[in-house]
Motif scaffolding. Structure first.
Motif, PDB file in Angstrom:
ATOM      1  N   UNK A 160      15.311  -1.985  12.178  1.00  0.00           N
ATOM      2  CA  UNK A 160      16.198  -3.139  12.064  1.00  0.00           C
ATOM      3  C   UNK A 160      16.832  -3.116  10.792  1.00  0.00           C
ATOM      4  N   UNK A 161      15.904  -2.904   9.805  1.00  0.00           N
ATOM      5  CA  UNK A 161      16.461  -2.781   8.224  1.00  0.00           C
ATOM      6  C   UNK A 161      17.095  -1.496   7.711  1.00  0.00           C
ATOM      7  N   UNK A 162      16.958  -0.473   8.756  1.00  0.00           N
ATOM      8  CA  UNK A 162      17.546   0.804   8.188  1.00  0.00           C
ATOM      9  C   UNK A 162      16.962   1.455   7.196  1.00  0.00           C
ATOM     10  N   UNK A 163      15.731   1.380   6.979  1.00  0.00           N
ATOM     11  CA  UNK A 163      14.736   1.500   5.856  1.00  0.00           C
ATOM     12  C   UNK A 163      15.047   3.188   5.530  1.00  0.00           C
ATOM     13  N   UNK A 164      15.025   3.531   4.147  1.00  0.00           N
ATOM     14  CA  UNK A 164      14.869   5.119   4.042  1.00  0.00           C
ATOM     15  C   UNK A 164      13.513   5.551   3.611  1.00  0.00           C
ATOM     16  N   UNK A 165      12.579   4.533   3.293  1.00  0.00           N
ATOM     17  CA  UNK A 165      11.269   4.635   2.840  1.00  0.00           C
ATOM     18  C   UNK A 165      10.344   3.657   3.218  1.00  0.00           C
ATOM     19  N   UNK A 166       9.293   3.887   3.441  1.00  0.00           N
ATOM     20  CA  UNK A 166       8.190   2.850   3.206  1.00  0.00           C
ATOM     21  C   UNK A 166       6.810   3.012   2.530  1.00  0.00           C
ATOM     22  N   UNK A 167       6.442   2.148   1.757  1.00  0.00           N
ATOM     23  CA  UNK A 167       5.242   2.070   0.775  1.00  0.00           C
ATOM     24  C   UNK A 167       4.261   1.384   1.635  1.00  0.00           C
ATOM     25  N   UNK A 168       2.895   2.074   1.786  1.00  0.00           N
ATOM     26  CA  UNK A 168       1.952   1.337   2.391  1.00  0.00           C
ATOM     27  C   UNK A 168       0.567   1.847   1.936  1.00  0.00           C
ATOM     28  N   UNK A 169      -0.495   1.453   2.192  1.00  0.00           N
ATOM     29  CA  UNK A 169      -1.709   1.559   1.516  1.00  0.00           C
ATOM     30  C   UNK A 169      -2.346   2.973   2.527  1.00  0.00           C
ATOM     31  N   UNK A 188      10.821   8.386   4.464  1.00  0.00           N
ATOM     32  CA  UNK A 188       9.909   8.903   3.397  1.00  0.00           C
ATOM     33  C   UNK A 188       8.771   7.996   3.434  1.00  0.00           C
ATOM     34  N   UNK A 189       7.493   8.642   3.800  1.00  0.00           N
ATOM     35  CA  UNK A 189       6.219   7.741   3.777  1.00  0.00           C
ATOM     36  C   UNK A 189       5.517   7.684   2.189  1.00  0.00           C
ATOM     37  N   UNK A 190       5.414   6.662   1.620  1.00  0.00           N
ATOM     38  CA  UNK A 190       4.962   6.772   0.239  1.00  0.00           C
ATOM     39  C   UNK A 190       3.246   5.918   0.576  1.00  0.00           C
ATOM     40  N   UNK A 191       2.375   6.706   0.110  1.00  0.00           N
ATOM     41  CA  UNK A 191       1.185   6.201   0.194  1.00  0.00           C
ATOM     42  C   UNK A 191       0.465   5.801  -1.335  1.00  0.00           C
ATOM     43  N   UNK A 192      -0.016   4.500  -1.309  1.00  0.00           N
ATOM     44  CA  UNK A 192      -0.625   3.710  -2.442  1.00  0.00           C
ATOM     45  C   UNK A 192      -1.872   3.788  -2.192  1.00  0.00           C
ATOM     46  N   UNK A 193      -3.014   4.002  -3.185  1.00  0.00           N
ATOM     47  CA  UNK A 193      -4.286   3.930  -3.192  1.00  0.00           C
ATOM     48  C   UNK A 193      -5.014   2.763  -4.234  1.00  0.00           C
ATOM     49  N   UNK A 194      -5.822   1.874  -3.502  1.00  0.00           N
ATOM     50  CA  UNK A 194      -6.194   0.707  -4.149  1.00  0.00           C
ATOM     51  C   UNK A 194      -7.110   1.521  -5.604  1.00  0.00           C
ATOM     52  N   UNK A 195      -7.679   2.370  -5.236  1.00  0.00           N
ATOM     53  CA  UNK A 195      -8.883   3.038  -6.343  1.00  0.00           C
ATOM     54  C   UNK A 195      -8.046   3.171  -7.565  1.00  0.00           C
ATOM     55  N   UNK A 196      -6.877   3.669  -7.412  1.00  0.00           N
ATOM     56  CA  UNK A 196      -5.906   4.005  -8.623  1.00  0.00           C
ATOM     57  C   UNK A 196      -5.622   2.848  -9.545  1.00  0.00           C
ATOM     58  N   UNK A 197      -5.681   1.674  -9.075  1.00  0.00           N
ATOM     59  CA  UNK A 197      -5.644   0.775  -9.943  1.00  0.00           C
ATOM     60  C   UNK A 197      -6.684  -0.186 -10.392  1.00  0.00           C
ATOM     61  N   UNK A 198      -8.034   0.182  -9.922  1.00  0.00           N
ATOM     62  CA  UNK A 198      -9.151  -0.721 -10.321  1.00  0.00           C
ATOM     63  C   UNK A 198      -9.812  -0.216 -11.576  1.00  0.00           C
ATOM     64  N   UNK A 199     -10.463  -1.090 -12.374  1.00  0.00           N
ATOM     65  CA  UNK A 199     -11.037  -0.899 -13.711  1.00  0.00           C
ATOM     66  C   UNK A 199     -12.321   0.169 -13.352  1.00  0.00           C
TER      67      UNK A 199
END
Length: 279
Positions: free
Chosen positions: A120-129, A148-159
């Motif tokens: 419905x949004x005609x998205x070109x990419x999605x960012x998810x965990x 395009x599927x973009x993957x983020x990892x929580x560990x990358x942002x933890x101290x």
């Protein structure tokens, strides 16, 4: 003179102004003004890891370059299927910087719902965990356009040492690097844009700033297009109604989700444009 014209209720406003002059700028531009005013203030604290406004703006611009390098441009829609994480904020404001439109959805949405939101949004990419990778990949064949599927990892942002320990929780299932090749890591996308050139910052206050969704209680959920002015006005009104001359340096416990109108508009954008810290 009618009662509406005389507005006697203003007598009970206290320090709250009766009117506000809203700047004709985008969300990114207003945030940038705040960052220049309070560069050393903490923009957000994520699990004990603090990021200043100056550092936040650098992260946003780096993400914007990566998105440009990936082929995202003005008017394109990118779905943000995220919890409240630094990458979600970076992506939200980076898309605004280049004139693209964030499509905000619940990361716990069912697979068929995610397919609906992408279509419905005609998205070109999605960012998810990373933990939602399999669910997103499973519905790509149902999507009408390449995504395009973009993957983020929580560990990358933890101290430290949380960043090292987090991936081994639950047997490593919550933050593992997904199998297969149908995705790009968020960190790799950002790194790839290192030498990219950002377009002119010519966004307008009347441009669509984000798409949020109705609850769908009376039918199919509807995408709601909100302008930059919608978000900025909400933030400035909330600050004005707080009773404080300034909220700079204060802290906002931002527990409402980023895909929720209140969570995004008040819990995050209001705090950030006011120079406060999101926690």
């Amino acid at each position: 003179m009618g009662i509406s014209a005389s507005a006697p209720w203003r007598n009970f406003y206290g320090n709250t102004p009766a009117t506000i002059d809203y700047p004709h700028v985008t969300m990114y531009q207003l945030l940038s003004q705040t960052a220049k005013k309070y560069p050393g203030n903490i923009a957000y604290n994520f699990m004990g890891k603090e990021t200043t406004f100056a550092a936040f703006m650098k992260r946003i611009d780096a993400a914007a370059k990566g998105l440009v390098k990936m082929g995202i441009g003005k008017g394109d829609r990118v779905t943000i299927c995220m919890a409240n994480t630094p990458q979600a904020l970076d992506c939200f404001y980076a898309l605004n910087r280049i004139g693209a439109i964030p499509n905000m959805i619940h990361p716990l949405s069912a697979a068929n719902e995610i397919a609906f939101y992408l279509n419905v949004s005609n998205s070109k990419a999605i960012l998810t965990l990373a933990q939602f990778h399999d669910k997103v990949i499973s519905i790509l064949d149902q999507v009408k356009q390449p995504v395009t599927v973009l993957i983020a990892r929580i560990a990358d942002e933890l101290p430290f040492p949380l960043g090292m320990l987090y991936p081994i929780t639950s047997g490593g299932k919550t933050d593992r690097k997904p199998a297969g090749k149908r995705y790009t890591l968020w960190t790799d996308m950002v790194a790839a844009g290192k030498d990219a050139t950002l377009p002119a910052d010519d966004g307008k206050y009347s441009d669509c700033g984000a798409i949020l969704y109705s609850g769908g209680t009376t039918g199919t959920t509807k995408g709601i297009m909100l302008s930059n002015l919608n978000f900025n006005a909400l933030g400035l009104q909330t600050i004005a109604a707080s009773g404080y001359p300034s909220v700079a340096g204060m802290k906002m416990l931002s527990i409402m989700p980023v895909f929720h109108g209140f969570g995004l508009g008040v819990g995050i954008h209001t705090a950030l444009i006011g120079g406060a810290t999101c926690i």
